[in-house]
Design a protein around this motif. Structure first.
Motif, mmCIF file in Angstrom:
data_model
loop_
_atom_site.group_PDB
_atom_site.id
_atom_site.type_symbol
_atom_site.label_atom_id
_atom_site.label_comp_id
_atom_site.label_asym_id
_atom_site.label_seq_id
_atom_site.Cartn_x
_atom_site.Cartn_y
_atom_site.Cartn_z
ATOM 1 N N ASP B 201 0.835 -1.213 0.000
ATOM 2 C CA ASP B 201 0.000 0.000 0.000
ATOM 3 C C ASP B 201 0.866 1.258 0.000
ATOM 4 O O ASP B 201 0.605 2.209 -0.737
ATOM 5 N N TRP B 202 1.876 1.222 0.831
ATOM 6 C CA TRP B 202 2.802 2.365 0.891
ATOM 7 C C TRP B 202 3.460 2.577 -0.479
ATOM 8 O O TRP B 202 3.581 3.704 -0.960
ATOM 9 N N ASP B 205 1.004 4.059 -2.974
ATOM 10 C CA ASP B 205 0.742 5.467 -2.645
ATOM 11 C C ASP B 205 1.924 6.363 -3.028
ATOM 12 O O ASP B 205 1.746 7.525 -3.367
ATOM 13 N N THR B 208 2.201 8.087 -6.544
ATOM 14 C CA THR B 208 1.135 8.984 -6.986
ATOM 15 C C THR B 208 1.588 10.436 -6.888
ATOM 16 O O THR B 208 2.544 10.758 -6.193
ATOM 17 N N ALA B 211 1.812 12.028 -3.458
ATOM 18 C CA ALA B 211 2.966 11.744 -2.592
ATOM 19 C C ALA B 211 4.136 12.688 -2.865
ATOM 20 O O ALA B 211 5.119 12.689 -2.131
#
Lengths: 107, 406
Positions: B201-202, B205, B208, B211
């Motif tokens: 997940d990190w 993310d 993107t 981020a």
């Protein structure tokens, strides 16, 4: 063999001979001419083989490609009208005796 | 690890019993390299069903000839175009012109030498601050305390990736996965993949736009997509490439440079005498360590390499690290020598796919080594270094040092 004269920022001239077909950058590195770093080895990613070509020789060179032109905007020392990346200049008989100046800084 | 040079495939290509991915070989790959170079211009690795090249004179031209030695089959051992190994290729590393040219040009513009030079002051401040702190401690680890601490700050900050407590550990894990993934699907890879699954997940993310901080070059990649210079869907994939390939490589080079300098006081004295040799020291460490040991190419036609015929559509494992110590190209190939010309080393690749982040790596390395040479008079090894084993990334795990302040 073709003669190439590099003029260092302190005006000292370094004369080397180069093989036709090699680049001027290659000749500089083969002779360990100080001030030509050419860190990316000629893949046009670093702009550290910047030179100023003596005016009288400029017309004998092919003009820079669009990629070289862009990289010339990113040189460490100021870009001038006679700025080139020497990795992009191929040694030929008609360049015998060409004089190029090394800028103060490449990085 | 013995080579039986039986003459089978392709007439003159020796079949080799070598396995480049055992712990033993990864720890000390040099005998394997020599075996490959001796066997001929091209060998065939029976265990993996791929061709292998180890000589500088053959490797450099192959890297430049992207039309014959294409990256579109993937830069690792698996052919990513085949159903059993299919994955989308990297939009920069695993494409060829004309698509490659467009992306490379846009990225080259974003990472122009002018942009990178503007980071000098900040990288320098960080290097000086960190080294001063370590000098005060007197003993430290060159990898964990210096190289990794420094690179995991400078590079993600330049990219513009928001800081979080897990940023450093996660980025190094992604690097580990990236480079393990370039080798076979062995236990080493499976184990790394398992750990990486926990941070998926990190990871997602982090590629993107949300981020990215506005000041970093990551945001400029998204802006290039806005401007139509690159396709919008590849912007996050480019960020991904930087997340996966931007830290471990530089860290490995800096750690190796510190190890070589600590081992050889005469070379460290040369650097201290003139700190403008820092870039040469880094380059020489890159040559000897070759963080990315190998790169793969796919033949787009039948091709002759120094008399050996490689069939069309074959995977070729190119041993960059072997070329970088090939005695036919280098004098005293194993010696760390700040005065040698490192021109022609292939640690960053060659040709159109040569490392896009090379000038960032050089700046980071130069400033770390300069800070060390300026603030430290004596570097002493306090024990034998250890290595991390990875399918394709060669790097030190620990280099215990004690230092005397300058």
């Amino acid at each position: 063999m073709t003669k190439i004269v590099f003029i260092r920022p302190d005006s000292e001239a370094v004369e080397v001979t180069a093989k036709v077909g090699d680049s001027i950058m290659h000749a500089a590195l083969a002779n360990q001419v100080p001030g030509i770093l050419a860190e990316c080895g000629g893949s046009m990613a670093c702009a550290t083989c910047h030179i100023y070509v003596d005016e009288e020789w400029l017309s004998k060179l092919n003009p820079p490609s669009s990629m070289e032109n862009e990289m010339l905007d990113a040189t460490a020392s100021e870009r001038r009208d006679n700025s080139r990346l020497c990795c992009q200049i191929e040694v030929s008989d008609r360049l015998d005796g060409i004089r190029v100046r090394i800028p103060e800084s490449q990085i | 690890m013995s080579a039986s040079a039986s003459q089978v495939l392709g007439g003159s290509i020796p079949v080799l019993e070598i396995d480049p991915y055992t712990d033993e070989v990864l720890n000390e790959p040099f005998a394997m390299h020599e075996e490959v170079r001796r066997a001929g211009p091209v060998g065939f690795l029976k265990k993996y069903g791929v061709y292998v090249m180890g000589r500088h004179r053959d490797i450099q031209p192959a890297l430049k000839d992207w039309e014959t030695f294409s990256s579109t089959g993937g830069s690792g051992l698996a052919d990513i175009r085949k159903p059993d190994a299919w994955r989308p290729g990297s939009p920069i590393v695993e494409v060829d012109p004309p698509q490659h040219t467009k992306v490379r040009t846009a990225l080259q513009r974003i990472l122009s030498p002018t942009v990178i030079r503007a980071w000098r002051e900040e990288f320098e401040r960080e290097a000086n601050r960190l080294v001063a702190e370590l000098v005060k401690r007197g003993t430290f680890d060159a990898v964990d305390d210096l190289a990794e601490t420094y690179v995991s700050k400078t590079f993600p900050d330049a990219l513009g990736l928001k800081w979080s407590p897990e940023r450093r550990a996660n980025l190094f894990l992604l690097g580990e996965l990236n480079f393990d993934g370039q080798g076979p699907r062995n236990a080493r890879y499976e184990e790394t993949q398992k750990r990486a699954d926990l941070i998926i997940d990190w990871y997602n993310d982090s590629m993107t736009r949300e981020a990215m901080m506005p000041s970093g070059f990551g945001e400029k990649i998204f802006a290039a997509a806005d401007a139509g210079d690159i396709e919008p869907e590849i912007a996050p994939l480019l960020i991904r490439s930087f997340l996966r390939g931007g830290l471990d490589t530089t860290t490995s080079s800096i750690s190796a440079a510190l190890y070589y300098l600590a081992r050889d006081p005469a070379q460290f004295a040369l650097l201290r005498e003139d700190t403008s040799r820092a870039r040469a020291a880094l380059e020489e460490a890159m040559r000897l360590e070759t963080p990315i040991q190998t790169v793969c190419r796919q033949t787009m036609r039948e091709v002759e390499v120094d008399g050996a015929m490689i069939p069309n559509d074959s995977k070729v494992l190119i041993l960059l690290a072997s070329a970088n110590r090939d005695p036919d190209f280098w004098e005293r190939p194993d010696a760390f020598d700040l005065n040698r010309s490192t021109f022609g080393h292939l640690a960053l690749g060659n040709g159109i796919h040569m490392c896009i982040g090379q000038m960032i790596a050089r700046l980071e390395g130069e400033l770390a080594l300069k800070a060390v040479a300026t603030q430290i008079r004596e570097l002493r090894l306090e024990g034998e270094p250890t290595r991390k084993l990875n399918n394709n990334l060669r790097s030190l795990k620990t280099v215990p040092l004690s230092v005397v302040a300058a």
